[in-house]
Design an enzyme around this catalytic site. Structure first.
Site, PDB file in Angstrom:
ATOM      1  CE  LYS A 182      -4.328   1.099   2.361  1.00 37.14           C
ATOM      2  NZ  LYS A 182      -5.067   0.866   3.596  1.00 37.14           N
TER       3      LYS A 182
HETATM    4  O1  G3P Z   1      -9.271   1.989   4.488  1.00 41.81           O
HETATM    5  C1  G3P Z   1      -8.995   3.254   4.985  1.00 41.81           C
HETATM    6  C2  G3P Z   1      -9.627   3.392   6.312  1.00 41.81           C
HETATM    7  O2  G3P Z   1      -8.978   2.616   7.258  1.00 41.81           O
HETATM    8  C3  G3P Z   1      -9.786   4.786   6.763  1.00 41.81           C
HETATM    9  O3  G3P Z   1     -10.985   4.807   7.416  1.00 41.81           O
HETATM   10  O4  G3P Z   1     -12.670   5.613   8.961  1.00 41.81           O
HETATM   11  O5  G3P Z   1     -10.234   6.241   9.282  1.00 41.81           O
HETATM   12  O6  G3P Z   1     -11.562   7.224   7.432  1.00 41.81           O
HETATM   13  P1  G3P Z   1     -11.380   6.038   8.313  1.00 41.81           P
END
Ligand code: G3P
Length: 218
Positions: free
Chosen positions: A87
């Site tokens: 990634k």
């Molecule tokens: O896949 C990306 C994710 O982990 C981010 O999620 O909820 O932190 O915006 P969030």
């Protein structure tokens, strides 16, 4: 559409795997830190443990932000297991690194994507997956699903093979809308996946079936 679980928690990964519908896992440095996984050796061992639970693509994120270091780090991550997908953040050196990884047979997930222009660059560099962050777009009062639909349209017109991996999913409706908008993959917290099960008419209907069976059969 493929289902990935977005967590570094081995318990949650096992629970998602037990459902029999899991295609992969995504992690990021915040999710690793949340589980208390620190230090290179522990981080590498944790990715290996995830690969042993799930037979599918496992995204492992580089911490470096310069080209040379990203290549070194990505090669190490890719060597952990054949299912590891490196990634890489959507920055200039990241695009260079994705291009190098692509030419050298290492699969990538381009992360922190928030625009169609970024999506075009990542596809040109040969990213295996592209991660637009739906929830974070919604957080600033734009529409994350419009972004997925726009990218899906561009990729279809241009014949790009990069898979759209809807990320930063926060709830079950995000999953449904991402499927509708043309995402190839949804990476979700376990709670959002389990949320797809819920419908009050299912609960009422099941209670009625069981009650009728009991009445008839004693
Ligand atoms: O896949 C990306 C994710 O982990 C981010 O999620 O909820 O932190 O915006 P969030």
């Amino acid at each position: 559409m493929k289902f990935f679980v977005d967590t570094a928690s081995l318990d949650q990964i096992r629970e998602a795997q037990d459902l029999g519908i899991l295609d992969g896992v995504t992690t990021n440095p915040s999710l690793m830190a949340k589980e208390g996984i620190t230090g290179e050796d522990n981080i590498m061992a944790h990715y290996k443990a995830i690969c042993e639970i799930v037979d599918g693509d496992i995204s492992a994120e580089v911490i470096s932000t310069d080209y040379e270091s990203m290549i070194k780090e990505g090669e190490k991550l890719a060597a952990i297991h054949e299912n590891i997908v490196v990634k890489v953040p959507m920055i200039k050196d990241g695009i260079k690194a994705i291009s190098w990884f692509t030419k050298n047979g290492i699969r990538t997930n381009c992360t922190l994507v928030f625009s169609a222009g970024q999506a075009i660059l990542a596809a040109k560099a040969g990213a295996t997956y592209l991660s637009p962050f739906i929830g974070r777009v919604d957080d600033i009062n734009w529409d994350g699903m419009d972004l997925i639909a726009q990218i899906a349209n561009i990729y279809a017109i241009q014949g790009f093979s990069t898979e759209i991996l809807a990320a930063s999913i926060r709830n079950p409706l995000h999953i449904v809308k991402a499927a509708e908008a043309g995402a190839d993959v949804c990476t979700c917290p376990l709670s959002a996946i389990l949320g797809l099960l819920k419908h009050p008419l299912t609960d009422i209907g099941l209670a009625q079936f069981l009650a009728d069976h009991k009445k008839a059969n004693g």
